[in-house]
Structures are given as structure tokens and as C-alpha cells.
Enzyme design. Structure first.
Site, PDB file in Angstrom:
ATOM      1  N   THR A 200       0.832  -1.207   0.000  1.00  0.00           N
ATOM      2  CA  THR A 200       0.000   0.000   0.000  1.00  0.00           C
ATOM      3  C   THR A 200       0.866   1.256   0.000  1.00  0.00           C
ATOM      4  O   THR A 200       1.990   1.229   0.502  1.00  0.00           O
ATOM      5  CB  THR A 200      -0.868  -0.030   1.279  1.00  0.00           C
ATOM      6  OG1 THR A 200      -1.797  -1.090   1.148  1.00  0.00           O
ATOM      7  CG2 THR A 200      -1.599   1.268   1.521  1.00  0.00           C
ATOM      8  N   ASP A 231      -8.565  -1.279   5.455  1.00  0.00           N
ATOM      9  CA  ASP A 231      -8.548  -0.100   6.339  1.00  0.00           C
ATOM     10  C   ASP A 231      -8.245   1.203   5.589  1.00  0.00           C
ATOM     11  O   ASP A 231      -8.634   2.276   6.040  1.00  0.00           O
ATOM     12  CB  ASP A 231      -7.480  -0.290   7.415  1.00  0.00           C
ATOM     13  CG  ASP A 231      -6.089  -0.479   6.800  1.00  0.00           C
ATOM     14  OD1 ASP A 231      -5.951  -1.324   5.892  1.00  0.00           O
ATOM     15  OD2 ASP A 231      -5.149   0.220   7.215  1.00  0.00           O
TER      16      ASP A 231
END
Ligand code: ASP
Length: 335
Positions: A200, A231
Site C-alpha cells: 500500500t 482499512d
């Protein structure tokens, strides 16, 4: 008499001009700081070939210099974080935009979020498959809709209506990620024991006006099930910014970051308990998450320009740059 009067006027006017000019140049500009991450995980010198490590290092440095050029010229933190994340989305090394990991069905489903610490506004997209730069779609949601989060088809229609670039889902394909997918598929059917590297990307910054911003973008986790959302696009979990505390972008095993509301938890420890940024991050990432087996890390910055890059994994692709020219890129624990 007239000429004395004229001379006095000229002196007074030029004095005022001089005063204004010197007042402008002596107004102290606040310092800026920009921090990026490109994912955390089992990143060690022994399992990352030197040639690949060099590619990461050079890309991270380029992104930092890009962010620096925006902030140095008086650009805002929200512009800087969006632009830096876009750059990483376009780079196939990272698990965001082009180069995203594959779902269990062999697709790319992308999540992203952005938050403005000055206004408290936020935007996010989840599970999108055709938006070239999901972070810009998140910003469009923040600025051009009355909503905070849009998912799937609706988010894609909204992005197209707002002039963002739409691509065929095959645009996100890279052979390296496909190989990872095939390998993971042959070894496991659960996301919990695979994909020990999280790629990410995220960026946090404080600009010369003292305003904070955070942005995160991801392809999620390899072999995630259809419709799974991590998330990163959840405000308070993987992304959060508030001028009164800090700006945070997270990377790691998303389910843990959601359950622990990680980004907001760090901000809350600063706000309500008065902890400095690094201590708050330490408490959440190195203690709370670690005790639960929640692997990952965060980057954070506060309004004074203090920063942290805290991770409980072997490594995290990361770097920072400050207005005084200090810049550092790291990957492994010991750097
Ligand atoms: N946090 C992301 C997710 O769970 C994955 C990552 O950071 O690489 O979707």
C-alpha cells in the site's frame, strides 16, 4: 514650499513601501515536512534483491523530491499528498493503482482515501476497478459530493462524471503481481497466512501554513474475497488528519487496523492524553497491534513538523523530506 511638500510625500510613500516590503519578507514561514510509505511487511535485505531495492529507493526519493517541490513553492499539504500518492499509484512497484495485488478471483479492486486536517473534510472510494488514480477519485468525493465514501460502480460513474481518467481493468495488471497471485493461490486459501508484504502507499504532510493532510491508496491484500474492503479507505482506520493532532496513513493487515481504529487512536492519544506523536504511534503499533498479531506500520506528522515512521514488521518502504533539506529513504528495520 511646494517642492518641499512633494519631497516629503515621496519620502513618506517610499518609506511605507519599504516597510511593507520588509514586513513581508520577515514574516516567518512555517517549516514543512512530508512523509511517504510504500507498504510494510517482511522486507529484509536478504529477501529483497539489491537491484529491486535500488528501484524502490530511487522511486521513493523521486516521490519525496516531487512532494518537496510542491510544498517549497507554497503548495498545500492536500495537493502534495494527492500528487505524491498519484505518482506511486502510477508506479508498478507498489500495490496501488498499476501494480495492485489480485483478489481471489484474479481481479484488481482498489481502495483509497484522503483527508484534509484543516477543514476536517474527507473522501474515499472502495472496490473500484476502472479508475486510473483512485486517490483523485477520493479527493473528488471529498470536494465535489456531499458524501465521504463511494464504492464500486457508483464511485466509477462519479469519477467519470468528474472528468477523471477511466481505464480498462487490465491496465492494473503486472506480471510480477500475477506471479505472486499464482504462488499464493497454490499455497493458501486464506489471506491470514500469505502476502507477508504489504505494498500500500501513503503520504502525510504539514505545509508552510501549518495545515495537515493524509492520503492512502491500495489494492488491498492478495487473495482478498470479492467485495472485501480494507482499512485504507476507512477514515480513522487507515487514514486520518486533524490539524489539532496529526495526519496518519497506515499499511498492514487491514482487518486489525479497522478493529483498532488505528489512525484515529493515535490522534486521540495525542489529543486527549497529550502524548507526543511518536509515543502515541508506539503505543498503538508496537504494543496494541503487536500483541494482537496485527502486522503493519504507519507514517505520521504533526503541525510542528514532527514525524514518525513506526512499524512492527521487518521493514517498511518509507521516507521523509523537510523544509531544511533533510531527506531520508529507508526499507529495512535497521535503517
Ligand atoms: N492495509 C491494506 C489492506 O488491508 C493492505 C496493505 O497495507 O498493504 O487493504
Amino acid at each position: 514650499m511646494k517642492s518641499i511638500h512633494q519631497t516629503l510625500c515621496i519620502l513618506l510613500i517610499s518609506g511605507a513601501v519599504c516597510f511593507t516590503a520588509s514586513a513581508q519578507t520577515t514574516v516567518p514561514k512555517k517549516n514543512y515536512t512530508l512523509v511517504i510509505h510504500g507498504g510494510a511487511g517482511n522486507i529484509t535485505a536478504s529477501n529483497l534483491p539489491a537491484e529491486i531495492a535500488a528501484q524502490y529507493k530511487s522511486e521513493l526519493s523521486e516521490v519525496l523530491r516531487h512532494g518537496d517541490s510542491i510544498l517549497r513553492d507554497g503548495g498545500t499539504s492536500i495537493d502534495a499528498v494527492e500528487s505524491c500518492v498519484r505518482m506511486m499509484e502510477d508506479c508498478p512497484l507498489f500495490n496501488a493503482g498499476k501494480g495492485a495485488v489480485f483478489t481471489a478471483e484474479g481481479k484488481n479492486e482498489l481502495d483509497a482515501a484522503i483527508m484534509d486536517g484543516k477543514t476536517g473534510l474527507a473522501g474515499a472510494v472502495a472496490g473500484v476497478t476502472t479508475i486510473k488514480n483512485p486517490i483523485s477519485a477520493a479527493r473528488a468525493v471529498m470536494e465535489k459530493s456531499n458524501h465521504v465514501m463511494m464504492a464500486g460502480k457508483g464511485a466509477e460513474v462519479f469519477a467519470a462524471e468528474n472528468g477523471l481518467e477511466i481505464v480498462d481493468p487490465t491496465y492494473f495488471f503486472t506480471q510480477n503481481r500475477w506471479n505472486d497471485y499464482l504462488k499464493a493461490k497454490s499455497k493458501a486459501d486464506s489471506i491470514s497466512n500469505i502476502d507477508k508484504k504489504h505494498g500500500t502507499v501513503g503520504c502525510v504532510a504539514v505545509d508552510i501554513y501549518g495545515n495537515l493532510a493524509a492520503a492512502t491508496s491500495t489494492g488491498g491484500m492478495t487473495l482478498k474475497k470479492y467485495g472485501r474492503i480494507g482499512d485504507s479507505p476507512i477514515i480513522g482506520a487507515g487514514t486520518y488528519a486533524d490539524n489539532a493532532s496529526c495526519a496518519i496513513s497506515a499499511t498492514g493487515h487491514g482487518e486489525f487496523f479497522i478493529r483498532n481504529v488505528v489512525a484515529y487512536d493515535i490522534a486521540a492519544l495525542m489529543k486527549y492524553k497529550g502524548l507526543p506523536l511518536a509515543e502515541a504511534a508506539n503505543e498503538v503499533v508496537m504494543q496494541k497491534l503487536r500483541q494482537q498479531g496485527g502486522a503493519g506500520g504507519i507514517i505520521g506528522v504533526d503541525a510542528k513538523g514532527n514525524y514518525t515512521m513506526t512499524f512492527n514488521t521487518a521493514g517498511m518502504f518509507r521516507g521523509y523530506i523537510k523544509s531544511d533539506g533533510e531527506m531520508k529513504v529507508g526499507m529495512f528495520m535497521e535503517e
